[in-house]
Design a protein around this motif. Structure first.
Motif, PDB file in Angstrom:
ATOM      1  N   GLU A   1      27.209  91.077  61.703  1.00 55.09           N
ATOM      2  CA  GLU A   1      26.310  91.342  62.583  1.00 55.09           C
ATOM      3  C   GLU A   1      26.910  92.425  63.647  1.00 55.09           C
ATOM      4  OE1 GLU A   1      23.194  89.635  62.548  1.00 55.09           O
ATOM      5  OE2 GLU A   1      24.312  88.699  60.458  1.00 55.09           O
ATOM      6  N   SER A   2      28.198  91.883  64.751  1.00 50.42           N
ATOM      7  CA  SER A   2      28.255  93.117  65.997  1.00 50.42           C
ATOM      8  C   SER A   2      30.020  93.290  65.548  1.00 50.42           C
ATOM      9  CB  SER A   2      28.109  91.935  66.685  1.00 50.42           C
ATOM     10  OG  SER A   2      28.989  92.211  67.611  1.00 50.42           O
ATOM     11  N   TRP A   3      29.652  94.568  65.566  1.00 49.99           N
ATOM     12  CA  TRP A   3      31.053  95.115  66.084  1.00 49.99           C
ATOM     13  C   TRP A   3      31.824  94.706  66.744  1.00 49.99           C
ATOM     14  CZ3 TRP A   3      32.755  97.975  69.960  1.00 49.99           C
ATOM     15  CH2 TRP A   3      31.434  98.565  70.597  1.00 49.99           C
ATOM     16  N   GLU A   4      31.842  94.244  68.179  1.00 42.71           N
ATOM     17  CA  GLU A   4      32.017  93.882  69.103  1.00 42.71           C
ATOM     18  C   GLU A   4      32.214  93.115  69.360  1.00 42.71           C
ATOM     19  OE1 GLU A   4      29.232  95.111  68.955  1.00 42.71           O
ATOM     20  OE2 GLU A   4      28.296  95.423  71.399  1.00 42.71           O
TER      21      GLU A   4
ATOM     22  N   ARG B   1      39.880  95.658  52.953  1.00 43.21           N
ATOM     23  CA  ARG B   1      38.963  95.342  53.298  1.00 43.21           C
ATOM     24  C   ARG B   1      37.620  96.099  54.049  1.00 43.21           C
ATOM     25  NH1 ARG B   1      38.767  90.309  56.818  1.00 43.21           N
ATOM     26  NH2 ARG B   1      40.624  90.833  58.059  1.00 43.21           N
ATOM     27  N   ILE B   2      36.148  96.279  53.937  1.00 45.74           N
ATOM     28  CA  ILE B   2      35.764  96.771  54.895  1.00 45.74           C
ATOM     29  C   ILE B   2      35.069  95.966  55.676  1.00 45.74           C
ATOM     30  CG2 ILE B   2      34.453  97.805  52.895  1.00 45.74           C
ATOM     31  CD1 ILE B   2      34.167 100.674  54.873  1.00 45.74           C
ATOM     32  N   PHE B   3      34.712  96.483  56.964  1.00 48.91           N
ATOM     33  CA  PHE B   3      33.521  95.657  57.445  1.00 48.91           C
ATOM     34  C   PHE B   3      32.406  96.823  57.632  1.00 48.91           C
ATOM     35  CE2 PHE B   3      37.391  93.433  59.443  1.00 48.91           C
ATOM     36  CZ  PHE B   3      36.852  92.242  59.241  1.00 48.91           C
ATOM     37  N   MET B   4      31.239  96.194  57.604  1.00 50.38           N
ATOM     38  CA  MET B   4      30.478  97.197  57.691  1.00 50.38           C
ATOM     39  C   MET B   4      28.915  96.280  58.303  1.00 50.38           C
ATOM     40  SD  MET B   4      29.135  98.640  54.202  1.00 50.38           S
ATOM     41  CE  MET B   4      30.460  99.335  52.915  1.00 50.38           C
ATOM     42  N   ASN B   5      27.952  96.197  58.814  1.00 52.36           N
ATOM     43  CA  ASN B   5      26.776  96.422  58.666  1.00 52.36           C
ATOM     44  C   ASN B   5      25.938  95.815  58.455  1.00 52.36           C
ATOM     45  OD1 ASN B   5      26.438  98.353  61.846  1.00 52.36           O
ATOM     46  ND2 ASN B   5      26.382  96.041  62.390  1.00 52.36           N
ATOM     47  N   GLU B   6      24.705  95.113  57.622  1.00 55.15           N
ATOM     48  CA  GLU B   6      23.752  95.296  56.967  1.00 55.15           C
ATOM     49  C   GLU B   6      23.766  96.407  56.047  1.00 55.15           C
ATOM     50  OE1 GLU B   6      20.151  92.736  57.761  1.00 55.15           O
ATOM     51  OE2 GLU B   6      20.173  93.239  54.694  1.00 55.15           O
ATOM     52  N   VAL B   7      23.656  96.592  55.131  1.00 57.36           N
ATOM     53  CA  VAL B   7      23.820  98.160  54.222  1.00 57.36           C
ATOM     54  C   VAL B   7      22.925  98.035  53.365  1.00 57.36           C
ATOM     55  CG1 VAL B   7      25.627  99.198  55.166  1.00 57.36           C
ATOM     56  CG2 VAL B   7      25.653  98.362  52.757  1.00 57.36           C
ATOM     57  N   ASP B   8      22.209  99.069  52.285  1.00 53.80           N
ATOM     58  CA  ASP B   8      21.193  99.183  51.267  1.00 53.80           C
ATOM     59  C   ASP B   8      22.620  98.568  49.982  1.00 53.80           C
ATOM     60  OD1 ASP B   8      18.840 100.662  49.353  1.00 53.80           O
ATOM     61  OD2 ASP B   8      20.431 100.887  48.967  1.00 53.80           O
TER      62      ASP B   8
ATOM     63  N   LEU C   1      36.634  99.378  59.724  1.00 51.59           N
ATOM     64  CA  LEU C   1      35.308  99.025  60.233  1.00 51.59           C
ATOM     65  C   LEU C   1      34.292  99.759  60.546  1.00 51.59           C
ATOM     66  CD1 LEU C   1      32.806  97.013  62.187  1.00 51.59           C
ATOM     67  CD2 LEU C   1      34.701  97.309  63.546  1.00 51.59           C
ATOM     68  N   ARG C   2      33.570 100.021  59.745  1.00 50.79           N
ATOM     69  CA  ARG C   2      31.905 101.420  60.304  1.00 50.79           C
ATOM     70  C   ARG C   2      31.212 101.187  60.665  1.00 50.79           C
ATOM     71  NH1 ARG C   2      30.362 105.680  58.937  1.00 50.79           N
ATOM     72  NH2 ARG C   2      28.648 106.685  57.432  1.00 50.79           N
ATOM     73  N   ILE C   3      30.355 102.100  62.230  1.00 53.54           N
ATOM     74  CA  ILE C   3      29.661 101.205  62.278  1.00 53.54           C
ATOM     75  C   ILE C   3      28.625 102.508  62.357  1.00 53.54           C
ATOM     76  CG2 ILE C   3      31.672  99.857  64.312  1.00 53.54           C
ATOM     77  CD1 ILE C   3      30.863 102.258  66.463  1.00 53.54           C
ATOM     78  N   GLY C   4      27.516 102.181  62.773  1.00 54.21           N
ATOM     79  CA  GLY C   4      26.097 102.520  62.870  1.00 54.21           C
ATOM     80  C   GLY C   4      25.368 103.573  62.246  1.00 54.21           C
TER      81      GLY C   4
END
Lengths: 186, 186
Positions: free
Chosen positions: A74-77, A42-49, A15-18
């Protein structure tokens, strides 16, 4: 196909955050590449380029690993809550945590492990909701380096000799030149 | 003070080549941070953005490691030539090389080792002049990850518990919070 490193029952996601747009693009790309190359599913990430996803698609197309997933969250929580509800454990990599030497056996004994890496300062709550706050040394360095060493330790270096069955390109290790086998039918 | 990780005679410097302005700034910063945190004495690099040096100066001021040197070089060829003339060995990290498992004993037995990491494609000649072309896995990933795993393997994880004697700030490892000791007299 299955992940070739997962010889034990242990399944790891990252999980990549921030992530901050533009500023963190290259670093997040490296995090995703390390996750794929070093045995994660797998990798979870916020919206990225968009370039990050297209670069990963290209790598997977040529070097294999179609089982590897990129999930935009949408949210790491919520991601952590869901992960824990399903019985998974969470290891947050941070220079403030316990030395990895102290917790490595616990990490190896997990069934499902979510390894969390932050870009800059991470929210305080992350220290609380994580099952393990793990230091890859207590010095400031790099989340890419921390993730790489963590995975190398967990898998005891086995991830460094794996093959991706669905790869078009394979390297023939050489002492002094570039040797590539092309299995593509194109 | 001396480098606290250098318990054996082995002395490691890092050579960063192919840095492209702006595009590689963050990645080169991570390379430098990893070199300092994981037991190296020095990093050689081409001219880079001033922010990289000032960030490293700030890290060293707060977290210690004044013995760590950043040297700006004109040409990687001259640096390697000089290094080899002084009896040092050169290990180039590349996905095309021999698996680190095969060469780790040779690397540990060096007196002086220069670990070379490239930004993008590296010149062909580098494969020839290097004593070892070393793969941290034969998959595309990250020069930061490769350097980190290489150093962790060479030092057998000892670099992850070291202390910097000249540090103003020291972390007290904790399972779930941030604890810092401030030794500064300011």
């Amino acid at each position: 196909m299955n992940n070739p490193v997962r010889r034990s029952r242990l399944k790891i996601s990252v999980l990549r955050i921030g992530h901050r747009f533009v500023r963190d693009d290259r670093v997040t790309t490296h995090v995703a590449l390390v996750a794929r190359a070093l045995g994660c599913d797998r990798i979870f990430m916020n919206e990225v380029d968009k370039s990050i996803r297209s670069m990963m698609d290209e790598i997977i197309e040529r070097w294999g690993g179609r089982y590897f997933n990129i999930e935009i969250i949408e949210s790491w929580e919520s991601t952590i809550k869901h992960w824990k509800n399903e019985g998974g454990k969470v290891a947050h990599l941070t220079m403030y945590g316990l030395n990895i030497n102290e917790v490595i056996d616990d990490l190896r004994n997990c069934d499902k492990l979510l390894v969390v890496v932050g870009a800059s300062k991470v929210p305080k709550e992350l220290y609380q909701v994580s099952d393990y706050n793990v230091a890859i040394g207590n010095q400031p360095h790099s989340e890419i380096a921390a993730l790489a060493i963590c995975l190398d330790r967990i898998f005891n270096g086995k991830e460094l000799t794996k093959q991706f069955d669905d790869a078009k390109l394979k390297i023939v290790p050489s002492p002094n030149e570039k040797k590539i086998l092309n299995n593509s039918r194109d």
